[in-house]
Enzyme design. Structure first.
Site, mmCIF file in Angstrom:
data_model
loop_
_atom_site.group_PDB
_atom_site.id
_atom_site.type_symbol
_atom_site.label_atom_id
_atom_site.label_comp_id
_atom_site.label_asym_id
_atom_site.label_seq_id
_atom_site.Cartn_x
_atom_site.Cartn_y
_atom_site.Cartn_z
ATOM 1 N N GLU A 256 0.854 -1.187 0.000
ATOM 2 C CA GLU A 256 0.000 0.000 0.000
ATOM 3 C C GLU A 256 0.885 1.229 0.000
ATOM 4 O O GLU A 256 2.012 1.184 0.490
ATOM 5 C CB GLU A 256 -0.877 0.029 1.267
ATOM 6 C CG GLU A 256 -1.863 -1.103 1.358
ATOM 7 C CD GLU A 256 -2.732 -0.996 2.622
ATOM 8 O OE1 GLU A 256 -2.804 0.082 3.236
ATOM 9 O OE2 GLU A 256 -3.329 -2.012 2.985
ATOM 10 N N LYS A 258 2.291 4.495 1.514
ATOM 11 C CA LYS A 258 2.388 4.975 2.889
ATOM 12 C C LYS A 258 2.186 6.489 2.862
ATOM 13 O O LYS A 258 3.045 7.227 2.383
ATOM 14 C CB LYS A 258 3.756 4.620 3.495
ATOM 15 C CG LYS A 258 3.856 4.993 4.951
ATOM 16 C CD LYS A 258 5.190 4.581 5.550
ATOM 17 C CE LYS A 258 5.208 4.744 7.056
ATOM 18 N NZ LYS A 258 4.908 6.099 7.514
ATOM 19 N N ARG A 263 -2.595 9.607 11.583
ATOM 20 C CA ARG A 263 -3.386 8.370 11.690
ATOM 21 C C ARG A 263 -4.609 8.618 12.558
ATOM 22 O O ARG A 263 -4.481 9.210 13.632
ATOM 23 C CB ARG A 263 -2.529 7.272 12.315
ATOM 24 C CG ARG A 263 -3.207 5.920 12.386
ATOM 25 C CD ARG A 263 -2.237 4.906 12.945
ATOM 26 N NE ARG A 263 -2.716 3.544 12.838
ATOM 27 C CZ ARG A 263 -1.921 2.485 12.859
ATOM 28 N NH1 ARG A 263 -0.618 2.624 12.973
ATOM 29 N NH2 ARG A 263 -2.415 1.278 12.771
ATOM 30 N N ARG A 279 -3.319 8.289 17.541
ATOM 31 C CA ARG A 279 -2.646 7.095 18.055
ATOM 32 C C ARG A 279 -2.225 7.260 19.497
ATOM 33 O O ARG A 279 -1.874 6.296 20.157
ATOM 34 C CB ARG A 279 -1.481 6.664 17.151
ATOM 35 C CG ARG A 279 -0.475 7.725 16.880
ATOM 36 C CD ARG A 279 0.423 7.317 15.756
ATOM 37 N NE ARG A 279 1.476 6.428 16.229
ATOM 38 C CZ ARG A 279 2.398 5.914 15.437
ATOM 39 N NH1 ARG A 279 2.377 6.144 14.155
ATOM 40 N NH2 ARG A 279 3.352 5.155 15.927
ATOM 41 N N GLU A 309 -5.419 7.190 7.269
ATOM 42 C CA GLU A 309 -4.490 8.315 7.415
ATOM 43 C C GLU A 309 -5.171 9.559 6.838
ATOM 44 O O GLU A 309 -5.656 9.541 5.696
ATOM 45 C CB GLU A 309 -3.219 7.969 6.620
ATOM 46 C CG GLU A 309 -2.057 8.878 6.865
ATOM 47 C CD GLU A 309 -1.200 8.500 8.091
ATOM 48 O OE1 GLU A 309 -1.574 7.593 8.868
ATOM 49 O OE2 GLU A 309 -0.153 9.147 8.269
ATOM 50 N N ARG A 426 4.257 -4.281 17.232
ATOM 51 C CA ARG A 426 5.035 -3.996 16.035
ATOM 52 C C ARG A 426 5.621 -5.317 15.569
ATOM 53 O O ARG A 426 6.253 -6.018 16.341
ATOM 54 C CB ARG A 426 6.168 -3.029 16.393
ATOM 55 C CG ARG A 426 6.949 -2.508 15.203
ATOM 56 C CD ARG A 426 8.126 -1.666 15.641
ATOM 57 N NE ARG A 426 7.749 -0.435 16.323
ATOM 58 C CZ ARG A 426 7.321 0.671 15.712
ATOM 59 N NH1 ARG A 426 7.200 0.682 14.402
ATOM 60 N NH2 ARG A 426 7.020 1.738 16.401
ATOM 61 N N LYS A 432 7.450 -1.402 6.710
ATOM 62 C CA LYS A 432 7.470 -0.105 6.010
ATOM 63 C C LYS A 432 8.802 0.088 5.300
ATOM 64 O O LYS A 432 9.837 -0.434 5.721
ATOM 65 C CB LYS A 432 7.193 1.035 6.985
ATOM 66 C CG LYS A 432 8.189 1.172 8.102
ATOM 67 C CD LYS A 432 7.781 2.286 9.065
ATOM 68 C CE LYS A 432 8.647 2.258 10.305
ATOM 69 N NZ LYS A 432 8.318 3.245 11.304
HETATM 70 P P1 AMP Z 1 5.844 5.346 11.284
HETATM 71 O O1 AMP Z 1 5.077 6.457 11.973
HETATM 72 O O2 AMP Z 1 6.967 5.805 10.421
HETATM 73 O O3 AMP Z 1 6.218 4.218 12.226
HETATM 74 O O4 AMP Z 1 4.846 4.647 10.227
HETATM 75 C C1 AMP Z 1 3.652 4.051 10.594
HETATM 76 C C2 AMP Z 1 2.506 4.992 10.269
HETATM 77 O O5 AMP Z 1 2.317 5.095 8.864
HETATM 78 C C3 AMP Z 1 1.164 4.493 10.723
HETATM 79 O O6 AMP Z 1 0.987 4.731 12.097
HETATM 80 C C4 AMP Z 1 0.211 5.299 9.876
HETATM 81 O O7 AMP Z 1 -0.023 6.550 10.514
HETATM 82 C C5 AMP Z 1 0.998 5.597 8.621
HETATM 83 N N1 AMP Z 1 0.464 5.005 7.394
HETATM 84 C C6 AMP Z 1 0.418 5.656 6.210
HETATM 85 N N2 AMP Z 1 -0.070 4.874 5.254
HETATM 86 C C7 AMP Z 1 -0.370 3.676 5.826
HETATM 87 C C8 AMP Z 1 -0.898 2.448 5.328
HETATM 88 N N3 AMP Z 1 -1.206 2.291 4.053
HETATM 89 N N4 AMP Z 1 -1.056 1.428 6.216
HETATM 90 C C9 AMP Z 1 -0.731 1.580 7.520
HETATM 91 N N5 AMP Z 1 -0.223 2.721 8.037
HETATM 92 C C10 AMP Z 1 -0.032 3.754 7.197
#
Ligand code: AMP
Length: 604
Positions: A256, A258, A263, A279, A309, A426, A432
Site C-alpha cells: 500500500e 504509505k 493516523r 494514536r 491516514e 510492532r 514499512k
Molecule cells: P511510522 O510512523 O513511520 O512508524 O509509520 C507508521 C505509520 O504510517 C502508521 O501509524 C500510519 O499513521 C501511517 N500510514 C500511512 N499509510 C499507511 C498504510 N497504508 N497502512 C498503515 N499505516 C499507514
C-alpha cells in the site's frame, strides 16, 4: 478502603527502583482490595480518575494548589512559594508545612479526629468534583474542595493528593507494571499475554483490573474491541530495501502507499455519533469534523471501527500535501478557518470491528475486502492505493509510483492466514519502507527529550542542545541515545523553553536512565523526530547497555532535528530501544571500531 493504605503503598513503590518488586507490592495490595474499588485504585496509582482516552483531565495549577495548601495549613504564603520554587514539588511543600504546624498546633493537624480516615471513595468523589468544577467561580470551587481534602489528610496523604492534582504522580505504576501485578495477583505468568491483549483492545487498565478481579481469566478472554474504546494501534517493522521486504513476506504480499498524514482510528456508533482517536488516544473529532461526517454518511455498517491516514490535499490541484500542512488541523483555536483552508481526505487501510463482529482476528485480505465493501467510497473517503506484489521488480515499480504520488513510501502487508490485526504490537506482518531510507543509513527516530543543556555564544540564554532518549518498554525506562544540537532554527530555539514546559526535575526522573548529565532534567513528555547518519556503540549512552558489547550502549551519530514535533506520539510511543538494536543490526559494520569515539564529542 482507607486512602492512607493506598498512600503507604505509594511510599513502598517509591522506595524501590525494581519493576519486579513494584509489581509484587501492587499485586499484594490488589489482592487485599475490595473488588468493586479496584478500578478506581488502579487509576489513582497512575494519577488519574479515568482511562487515558477520557476527555477531561484532573488538573490544578501549582498556584491554585499552593493557595489551598496555604489556607488549609495557615502557613505564610511567601514561605510556601519559596518552598515550591526550591523543591518544585507541591507534595514536598505540603509535608513541610503540615510538619511545621504539627509542632505548634497539634489539634489542627495529625491529631484532628478525622485524620487518616479518608476513604478511597471520598478521594475519588472530591477529585471528581474538582475535575468537573466549571463556570465563573470554578477556581474558587477547586480551591475549596482541595482545601477540604487537605484538612482531612495526614501529611503523607496530602503529599500524594497534591502531586495527583498537579499531574505529578510518578510512583512507577506504568501500564506494564500494573499488568504484571494483575497477573501475579489473579492469574499466572503464562496468562499475562492474554491480560495484555485485553488491555491493548480497550486501552482501559481499570476495566481490565476490575474484570480480572471479578470474573477471572474467563472474563478477560471475553473482552473484545468495542465502539468507543480506542484500540492500541498495530505498527510496522522496517527493512532497508524493497527486495528484502518482498523476500521477508515469502515472495508475495500486498503493498500500500504509505501516506504522510495523521493516523486516525474512527469509531462510528449506531446512534450516528463518530469519534476520531489519534494514536495517542486524543480525541481528534473537533479537528476533522468533515471527515467524521463523511465517514458516517458513507459507512454502510450500522457501527464500525476503521483506521486511516488523514492527509491534506491541495484545494486546486488535488495533490497530496506534506504532513506539515495537515498539522494545521491540530491546533486548538481557529478550527473553523483550518477546516475551511486545509481540505483533507482519509485514506482507509484497516477495519477492526463491524456490526457486532470483532474483525481483528481475521486475516488482512478479508479485512481489506470488508472495508472496501463497507463504504460508499468517494469524496473525502478513499481507500489506500494497494497492489498485490509478487516480485522485487514489481515492488520497486510500486514504490516509485508511491513516491511520485507524493507519498512517504510503502507499507507491505502480509497476506498469510495469520495476518491478523495485532493491537499494540510492532511486527513483520506489516513492513514499512520509506524514501528517506535511500538517503540516510537509517529511518528517522522519534526520540524523547529528557534533558537540556544551556546554550553558549549565539544560543546564550536559551537551551542549546537536548538530551534525547529512546523508550525501553521492558524496563519502562527512557534510555539516552544522543545529545541533539543540530536542526533547530531560531524560531524553534526561541520557543524551545515553552515547548518543553515547566516539567523540570531537579534530579534525574525515575523513568530515565542516563549517564550524561544535562543542565536541566525533564520528565519525558516531548517527542521530536530526528535523523542521523549512523548508530554506533557508545560508552556514555545507556540504550541497550551491555547488550552488544560489555560497557557500551548504542548512540546515534550526527543527529539532526527534522523540524517535526511528534505531538501525535506519547513518549511511550517513541522509537524503542529494541528498534534501535534492530536498525543497528541492519547497518553494515565495516567501520565498527567505534566505541572509542561514540561519546559526546562526535554527536554535535
Ligand atoms: P511510522 O510512523 O513511520 O512508524 O509509520 C507508521 C505509520 O504510517 C502508521 O501509524 C500510519 O499513521 C501511517 N500510514 C500511512 N499509510 C499507511 C498504510 N497504508 N497502512 C498503515 N499505516 C499507514
Amino acid at each position: 478502603m482507607l486512602y492512607s493504605d493506598l498512600a503507604s503503598t505509594f511510599d513502598r513503590l517509591e522506595s524501590t527502583g525494581s519493576r519486579l518488586e513494584m509489581a509484587s507490592i501492587l499485586a499484594e495490595f490488589f489482592r487485599g482490595a475490595d473488588k468493586s474499588e479496584l478500578r478506581d485504585i488502579v487509576y489513582l496509582c497512575q494519577g488519574k480518575l479515568h482511562p487515558d482516552f477520557y476527555p477531561s483531565v484532573l488538573g490544578m495549577s501549582d498556584k491554585l494548589v499552593l493557595k489551598a495548601i496555604v489556607e488549609a495549613t495557615f502557613a505564610d504564603e511567601k514561605k510556601a512559594e519559596q518552598l515550591l520554587i526550591k523543591s518544585g514539588d507541591p507534595g514536598e511543600v505540603v509535608v513541610t508545612l503540615m510538619g511545621k504546624k504539627k509542632q505548634t498546633n497539634l489539634f489542627a493537624f495529625d491529631a484532628a479526629p478525622e485524620k487518616g480516615e479518608l476513604s478511597v471513595g471520598d478521594v475519588v468523589k472530591s477529585l471528581g468534583q474538582i475535575e468537573k468544577a466549571s463556570g465563573k467561580r470554578s477556581q474558587d470551587k477547586k480551591i475549596e474542595i482541595f482545601k477540604g481534602l487537605i484538612t482531612k489528610s495526614t501529611p503523607n496523604e496530602a503529599k500524594y493528593l497534591s502531586r495527583m492534582v498537579t499531574g505529578r504522580m510518578r510512583v512507577g505504576a506504568g501500564d506494564m507494571t500494573i499488568l504484571d501485578a494483575l497477573a501475579e495477583a489473579f492469574a499466572t505468568k503464562e496468562e499475562r499475554p492474554e491480560i495484555e491483549r485485553a488491555f491493548n483492545v480497550t486501552c482501559d487498565i481499570g476495566l481490565v483490573a476490575q474484570t480480572i478481579a471479578e470474573g477471572g481469566m474467563d472474563s478477560i478472554r471475553e473482552i473484545g474491541v468495542r465502539v468507543g474504546s480506542p484500540v492500541k494501534v498495530m505498527l510496522a517493522e522496517r527493512l532497508p530495501s524493497v527486495s528484502e521486504l518482498v523476500e521477508k513476506m515469502g515472495g508475495k504480499c500486498a503493498m500500500e502507499y504509505k501516506y504522510d498524514g495523521i493516523r486516525v482510528q474512527a469509531h462510528i456508533s449506531r446512534d450516528g455519533n463518530v469519534k476520531l482517536f489519534s494514536r495517542r488516544l486524543e480525541d481528534l473529532t473537533p479537528n476533522f469534523p468533515d471527515i467524521a461526517q463523511s465517514l458516517r454518511t458513507r459507512c454502510n455498517f450500522a457501527e464500525a471501527i476503521i483506521e486511516g491516514e488523514c492527509v491534506a490535499i491541495h484545494p486546486e490541484t488535488g495533490f497530496m500535501l506534506p504532513f506539515q500542512t495537515v498539522t494545521h488541523r491540530r491546533k486548538k483555536h481557529g478550527m473553523d478557518e483550518a477546516v475551511r483552508d486545509v481540505p483533507v481526505r482519509i485514506f482507509m487501510f484497516d477495519i477492526l470491528y463491524a456490526d457486532g463482529n470483532d474483525m481483528t482476528s481475521l486475516p488482512y485480505p478479508e479485512r481489506r475486502k470488508a472495508l472496501e465493501s463497507g463504504f460508499s467510497l468517494g469524496g473525502m473517503v478513499q481507500m489506500t492505493t494497494m497492489k498485490i506484489v509478487e516480485s522485487p521488480e514489481d515492488g520497486e515499480r510500486f514504490f516509485a509510483s508511491a513516491v511520485s504520488a507524493r507519498c512517504e513510501g510503502i507499507m507491505a502487508k502480509s497476506l498469510a492466514p495469520e495476518s491478523v490485526y495485532r493491537a499494540g504490537s510492532r511486527g513483520f506482518l506489516w513492513i514499512k519502507y520509506k524514501k528517506d531510507y535511500q538517503q540516510a543509513l537509517t529511518d528517522s527516530f522519534d526520540l524523547v527529550v529528557v534533558g537540556a543543556f544551556y546554550g553558549m555564544g549565539k544560543r546564550a540564554g536559551k537551551y542549546g542542545a537536548l538530551l534525547m532518549a529512546a523508550f525501553d518498554p521492558e524496563e519502562g525506562l527512557f534510555e539516552t541515545v544522543c545529545k541533539l544540537g543540530t536542526g533547530f532554527d531560531d524560531e524553534f530555539l526561541d520557543g524551545m523553553a515553552g515547548l518543553l514546559g515547566d516539567d523540570i526535575s531537579e534530579t534525574m526522573p525515575r523513568s530515565v536512565d542516563a549517564e550524561m548529565v544535562p543542565d536541566v532534567w525533564f520528565e519525558p513528555t516531548v517527542v521530536l523526530e530526528v535523523v542521523a547518519a549512523e548508530i554506533t556503540l557508545s560508552p556514555i549512552h545507556t540504550a541497550a547497555r551491555d547488550l552488544i558489547k560489555e560497557g557500551s550502549g548504542l548512540g546515534i551519530r550526527f543527529p539532526r532535528f527534522t523540524g517535526r514535533v511528534r505531538d501525535d506520539k506519547a513518549p511511550e510511543q517513541a522509537t524503542t530501544v529494541d528498534e534501535i538494536v534492530r536498525m543497528y543490526g541492519m547497518q553494515s559494520h565495516d567501520s565498527d571500531g567505534l566505541s572509542s569515539e561514540g561519546g559526546n564529542a562526535r554527536e554535535e
